[in-house]
Design a protein around this motif. Structure first.
Motif, PDB file in Angstrom:
ATOM      1  N   HIS B  29       1.133   4.830  -5.719  1.00 39.28           N
ATOM      2  CA  HIS B  29       0.015   3.928  -5.445  1.00 39.28           C
ATOM      3  C   HIS B  29      -1.269   4.428  -6.083  1.00 39.28           C
ATOM      4  O   HIS B  29      -1.459   5.628  -6.299  1.00 39.28           O
ATOM      5  CB  HIS B  29      -0.183   3.788  -3.936  1.00 39.28           C
ATOM      6  N   SER B  94      -2.084   2.146  -0.837  1.00 42.94           N
ATOM      7  CA  SER B  94      -1.605   0.808  -1.199  1.00 42.94           C
ATOM      8  C   SER B  94      -1.526   0.746  -2.721  1.00 42.94           C
ATOM      9  O   SER B  94      -2.168   1.542  -3.413  1.00 42.94           O
ATOM     10  CB  SER B  94      -2.522  -0.284  -0.638  1.00 42.94           C
ATOM     11  N   GLU B 101      -2.984  -6.150   0.348  1.00 39.23           N
ATOM     12  CA  GLU B 101      -1.743  -5.378   0.259  1.00 39.23           C
ATOM     13  C   GLU B 101      -1.453  -4.670   1.565  1.00 39.23           C
ATOM     14  O   GLU B 101      -2.364  -4.316   2.320  1.00 39.23           O
ATOM     15  CB  GLU B 101      -1.863  -4.297  -0.821  1.00 39.23           C
ATOM     16  N   ARG B 102      -0.161  -4.418   1.768  1.00 39.20           N
ATOM     17  CA  ARG B 102       0.247  -3.591   2.884  1.00 39.20           C
ATOM     18  C   ARG B 102      -0.260  -2.175   2.680  1.00 39.20           C
ATOM     19  O   ARG B 102      -0.163  -1.622   1.581  1.00 39.20           O
ATOM     20  CB  ARG B 102       1.772  -3.604   2.907  1.00 39.20           C
ATOM     21  N   LEU B 103      -0.797  -1.579   3.752  1.00 41.26           N
ATOM     22  CA  LEU B 103      -1.143  -0.167   3.729  1.00 41.26           C
ATOM     23  C   LEU B 103       0.027   0.628   4.286  1.00 41.26           C
ATOM     24  O   LEU B 103       0.618   0.246   5.289  1.00 41.26           O
ATOM     25  CB  LEU B 103      -2.381   0.120   4.580  1.00 41.26           C
TER      26      LEU B 103
END
Lengths: 114, 114
Positions: B29, B94, B101-103
């Motif tokens: 990420h 992320s 976005e998903r963390l």
């Protein structure tokens, strides 16, 4: 004032029952919502996102978003003891950059009794 | 196999001392974050980094300083520790830091300041 407010603070449901959580944002810029779950001693883990009006279903989990009222809900059907955890609603304005963060509510503690 | 590693898991410090909390992510990420969780407050955003640049800082005190030596590292240095700093500190990441976005969270470092 808390920008993301959750209710109830705690919830107890029997195994196999339905658990329902509510979340409201006081910031009209928050249009992107997430539900996270945190088991004791662990970090939060994303359950699902909801960005559009209406319902979104993923397995036993259903989220509902009403953008006009900035109200989000989460429903868990057929609750299991392993669902016992702290549930967070989180929101962002989706613009990224310096606003990439998620703002979390205080959480709802779910206990599923077997 | 944890993809976000936080060290140490538990940390006890004396008032006035300095500590560094370590975070490494192996998800590839580009955005990383620090959050703090205590009994008094919900998950509270502290910092966000994107491509090793500070994007957002919501901490009121300069005693908290993030340090990004590598793309997948975001450490947190805390100086002049106070008992009020006692909390669990979570590192998250992320993919791009878009705010939609998903963390992904680590397991946290629980800090106790005596």
């Amino acid at each position: 004032q808390q920008k993301v407010q959750q209710s109830p603070e705690s919830l107890s449901v029997p195994e196999g029952g339905m658990a329902s959580f509510n979340c409201t944002s006081s910031d009209r810029n928050f249009q992107y919502f997430w539900w996270y779950r945190q088991h004791s001693g662990e970090g939060p883990k994303a359950l699902m996102s909801i960005f559009s009006d209406g319902d979104k279903k993923e397995g036993r989990f259903t989220a509902h978003l009403n953008k006009a009222s900035l109200h989000v809900s989460l429903h868990i059907r057929d609750s299991q003891p392993s669902d016992s955890a702290l549930y967070f609603c989180a929101a962002s304005d989706g613009s990224g950059g310096s606003n990439a963060k998620l703002t979390f509510g205080k959480g709802t503690k779910l206990s599923v009794k077997s | 196999d944890p993809k976000i590693i936080q060290k140490p898991k538990y940390l006890v410090a004396v008032t006035g001392s300095e500590k560094i909390l370590i975070c490494e992510q192996y998800l590839g990420h580009n955005a990383m974050y620090w959050y703090r969780q205590s009994a008094k407050k919900p998950l509270e955003f502290m910092f966000s980094y994107s491509y090793q640049k500070l994007m957002d800082n919501q901490t009121a005190s300069s005693r908290f300083q993030p340090q990004s030596s590598k793309k997948n590292h975001l450490d947190l240095q805390i100086t002049a520790l106070k008992p009020d700093d006692s909390a669990t500190y979570f590192c998250a990441s992320s993919p791009r830091g878009t705010g939609r976005e998903r963390l992904f969270f680590g397991h946290g470092t629980k800090l106790s300041v005596l």
